[in-house]
Design a protein around this motif. Structure first.
Motif, mmCIF file in Angstrom:
data_model
loop_
_atom_site.group_PDB
_atom_site.id
_atom_site.type_symbol
_atom_site.label_atom_id
_atom_site.label_comp_id
_atom_site.label_asym_id
_atom_site.label_seq_id
_atom_site.Cartn_x
_atom_site.Cartn_y
_atom_site.Cartn_z
ATOM 1 N N MET A 164 -12.857 12.510 -6.474
ATOM 2 C CA MET A 164 -12.460 11.330 -5.167
ATOM 3 C C MET A 164 -12.914 9.951 -4.841
ATOM 4 O O MET A 164 -11.654 9.098 -4.277
ATOM 5 C CB MET A 164 -13.195 11.785 -4.168
ATOM 6 C CG MET A 164 -13.486 11.375 -2.590
ATOM 7 S SD MET A 164 -13.711 12.327 -2.147
ATOM 8 C CE MET A 164 -14.854 11.653 -0.229
ATOM 9 N N LEU A 165 -13.910 9.394 -5.199
ATOM 10 C CA LEU A 165 -14.238 7.959 -5.523
ATOM 11 C C LEU A 165 -12.475 7.482 -6.089
ATOM 12 O O LEU A 165 -12.288 6.263 -6.111
ATOM 13 C CB LEU A 165 -15.184 7.983 -6.062
ATOM 14 C CG LEU A 165 -16.109 6.597 -6.289
ATOM 15 C CD1 LEU A 165 -15.701 5.853 -3.923
ATOM 16 C CD2 LEU A 165 -17.168 6.851 -6.360
ATOM 17 N N SER A 166 -12.750 8.186 -7.069
ATOM 18 C CA SER A 166 -11.213 7.730 -8.119
ATOM 19 C C SER A 166 -10.173 7.798 -7.708
ATOM 20 O O SER A 166 -9.546 6.821 -7.887
ATOM 21 C CB SER A 166 -11.078 8.475 -9.999
ATOM 22 O OG SER A 166 -11.154 9.683 -9.869
ATOM 23 N N GLY A 167 -9.837 9.098 -6.605
ATOM 24 C CA GLY A 167 -9.023 8.556 -5.975
ATOM 25 C C GLY A 167 -8.931 7.322 -5.185
ATOM 26 O O GLY A 167 -7.437 6.641 -5.075
ATOM 27 N N LEU A 168 -10.212 7.695 -4.634
ATOM 28 C CA LEU A 168 -9.468 6.179 -3.691
ATOM 29 C C LEU A 168 -9.203 4.825 -4.005
ATOM 30 O O LEU A 168 -8.953 3.868 -3.542
ATOM 31 C CB LEU A 168 -10.888 5.805 -2.598
ATOM 32 C CG LEU A 168 -11.404 7.009 -1.977
ATOM 33 C CD1 LEU A 168 -12.596 7.217 -1.295
ATOM 34 C CD2 LEU A 168 -10.579 6.590 -0.510
ATOM 35 N N VAL A 169 -9.776 4.577 -5.512
ATOM 36 C CA VAL A 169 -10.070 3.293 -6.558
ATOM 37 C C VAL A 169 -8.810 3.378 -6.284
ATOM 38 O O VAL A 169 -8.195 2.016 -6.593
ATOM 39 C CB VAL A 169 -10.926 3.377 -7.723
ATOM 40 C CG1 VAL A 169 -10.476 2.393 -8.394
ATOM 41 C CG2 VAL A 169 -12.314 2.750 -6.832
ATOM 42 N N ARG A 170 -7.634 4.183 -6.888
ATOM 43 C CA ARG A 170 -6.615 4.382 -7.275
ATOM 44 C C ARG A 170 -5.587 3.694 -6.308
ATOM 45 O O ARG A 170 -4.513 2.703 -6.055
ATOM 46 C CB ARG A 170 -5.878 5.334 -8.431
ATOM 47 C CG ARG A 170 -6.111 5.468 -9.175
ATOM 48 C CD ARG A 170 -5.986 6.573 -9.863
ATOM 49 N NE ARG A 170 -6.405 7.854 -9.853
ATOM 50 C CZ ARG A 170 -7.051 9.166 -10.031
ATOM 51 N NH1 ARG A 170 -5.415 9.463 -10.273
ATOM 52 N NH2 ARG A 170 -7.707 9.671 -9.090
ATOM 53 N N ASP A 171 -5.398 4.425 -4.792
ATOM 54 C CA ASP A 171 -5.026 4.190 -4.051
ATOM 55 C C ASP A 171 -5.268 2.895 -3.157
ATOM 56 O O ASP A 171 -4.036 1.931 -3.271
ATOM 57 C CB ASP A 171 -5.434 5.164 -2.786
ATOM 58 C CG ASP A 171 -5.884 6.972 -2.715
ATOM 59 O OD1 ASP A 171 -3.829 6.291 -3.534
ATOM 60 O OD2 ASP A 171 -5.517 7.498 -2.145
ATOM 61 N N HIS A 172 -6.682 2.127 -3.349
ATOM 62 C CA HIS A 172 -6.702 1.282 -3.069
ATOM 63 C C HIS A 172 -5.679 -0.402 -4.124
ATOM 64 O O HIS A 172 -5.532 -1.023 -3.800
ATOM 65 C CB HIS A 172 -8.393 0.924 -2.899
ATOM 66 C CG HIS A 172 -8.553 -0.181 -2.844
ATOM 67 N ND1 HIS A 172 -8.333 -1.112 -1.632
ATOM 68 C CD2 HIS A 172 -8.990 -1.465 -3.769
ATOM 69 C CE1 HIS A 172 -8.694 -2.739 -2.143
ATOM 70 N NE2 HIS A 172 -9.035 -2.938 -3.401
ATOM 71 N N GLN A 173 -6.115 0.157 -5.480
ATOM 72 C CA GLN A 173 -5.427 -0.632 -6.646
ATOM 73 C C GLN A 173 -3.947 -0.476 -6.117
ATOM 74 O O GLN A 173 -3.108 -1.286 -6.539
ATOM 75 C CB GLN A 173 -5.828 -0.650 -7.860
ATOM 76 C CG GLN A 173 -7.238 -1.041 -8.155
ATOM 77 C CD GLN A 173 -7.567 0.427 -9.823
ATOM 78 O OE1 GLN A 173 -6.535 0.996 -9.975
ATOM 79 N NE2 GLN A 173 -9.002 -0.686 -10.409
ATOM 80 N N ALA A 174 -3.136 1.003 -5.851
ATOM 81 C CA ALA A 174 -2.327 0.398 -6.001
ATOM 82 C C ALA A 174 -1.779 -0.115 -5.016
ATOM 83 O O ALA A 174 -0.690 -1.334 -4.768
ATOM 84 C CB ALA A 174 -1.168 2.666 -5.287
ATOM 85 N N ARG A 175 -2.394 -0.007 -3.631
ATOM 86 C CA ARG A 175 -2.086 -0.807 -1.746
ATOM 87 C C ARG A 175 -2.129 -2.435 -2.798
ATOM 88 O O ARG A 175 -1.091 -3.081 -2.473
ATOM 89 C CB ARG A 175 -3.432 -0.616 -0.957
ATOM 90 C CG ARG A 175 -2.835 0.661 -0.421
ATOM 91 C CD ARG A 175 -3.254 0.915 1.224
ATOM 92 N NE ARG A 175 -4.549 1.369 0.585
ATOM 93 C CZ ARG A 175 -6.044 1.608 0.486
ATOM 94 N NH1 ARG A 175 -5.399 2.313 1.764
ATOM 95 N NH2 ARG A 175 -6.835 1.717 0.493
ATOM 96 N N GLN A 176 -3.222 -2.478 -3.008
ATOM 97 C CA GLN A 176 -3.691 -4.256 -3.253
ATOM 98 C C GLN A 176 -2.133 -5.026 -4.457
ATOM 99 O O GLN A 176 -1.828 -5.844 -4.100
ATOM 100 C CB GLN A 176 -4.478 -4.327 -4.427
ATOM 101 C CG GLN A 176 -5.240 -5.276 -4.160
ATOM 102 C CD GLN A 176 -6.779 -5.419 -4.962
ATOM 103 O OE1 GLN A 176 -7.257 -4.837 -5.615
ATOM 104 N NE2 GLN A 176 -7.004 -6.867 -4.975
ATOM 105 N N GLY A 177 -1.992 -3.368 -5.524
ATOM 106 C CA GLY A 177 -0.446 -3.875 -6.268
ATOM 107 C C GLY A 177 0.620 -4.520 -5.197
ATOM 108 O O GLY A 177 1.546 -4.853 -5.507
ATOM 109 N N GLY A 178 0.735 -3.459 -4.430
ATOM 110 C CA GLY A 178 2.203 -3.347 -3.344
ATOM 111 C C GLY A 178 2.176 -4.906 -3.001
ATOM 112 O O GLY A 178 2.943 -5.702 -2.345
ATOM 113 N N ARG A 179 0.587 -5.465 -2.254
ATOM 114 C CA ARG A 179 0.766 -6.062 -1.486
ATOM 115 C C ARG A 179 0.895 -7.547 -2.047
ATOM 116 O O ARG A 179 1.499 -8.260 -1.903
ATOM 117 C CB ARG A 179 -0.616 -6.366 -0.983
ATOM 118 C CG ARG A 179 -1.193 -5.897 0.122
ATOM 119 C CD ARG A 179 -2.580 -5.611 0.694
ATOM 120 N NE ARG A 179 -3.184 -4.796 1.707
ATOM 121 C CZ ARG A 179 -3.846 -4.078 1.742
ATOM 122 N NH1 ARG A 179 -5.356 -4.500 0.898
ATOM 123 N NH2 ARG A 179 -4.247 -3.268 2.545
#
Length: 123
Positions: A1-16
């Motif tokens: 769960m935490l690693s999923g949140l980190v990946r989502d966050h990194q994916a959103r940050q990469g998109g930004r």
């Protein structure tokens, strides 16, 4: 769960970051286009000023040449007029000389007439 949140966050940050980089490139391109348009607009004015300056230089050279020719012509006219004035003065001098000779001859003529009358009366 935490690693999923980190990946989502990194994916959103990469998109930004990608969107931000894309917007940055678009802004740079827009700034370049604006700069080119401004420079082109200024170059048109500079080119027109350059052509006007060339035309003015050409006209100034023609004016200088015309003024020089006019000065030469004026000098020539002055020389002719001075020569003419000198000739008129000489004619005036000749006329005065002729008048003086005529007066002297009239005196001689009157004297001869007088002496002739005196001789006729005494003879």
């Amino acid at each position: 769960m935490l690693s999923g949140l980190v990946r989502d966050h990194q994916a959103r940050q990469g998109g930004r970051k990608e969107r931000q980089e894309k917007r940055k490139q678009e802004a740079i391109q827009a700034a370049n286009k604006l700069t080119e348009a401004l420079v082109d607009h200024l170059n048109v004015g500079v080119a027109q000023a350059y052509l006007n300056q060339k035309r003015l230089d050409s006209e100034a050279k023609l004016l200088h040449q015309s003024a020089t020719n006019f000065a030469k012509q004026t000098q020539s006219w002055l020389t002719v007029i001075e020569t003419f004035n000198g000739s008129l003065k000489e004619l005036g001098d000749i006329q005065g000389w002729a008048k003086a000779i005529e007066d002297d001859l009239n005196v001689v003529s009157c004297t001869l007439e007088y002496t002739s009358k005196v001789d006729q009366e005494t003879s």
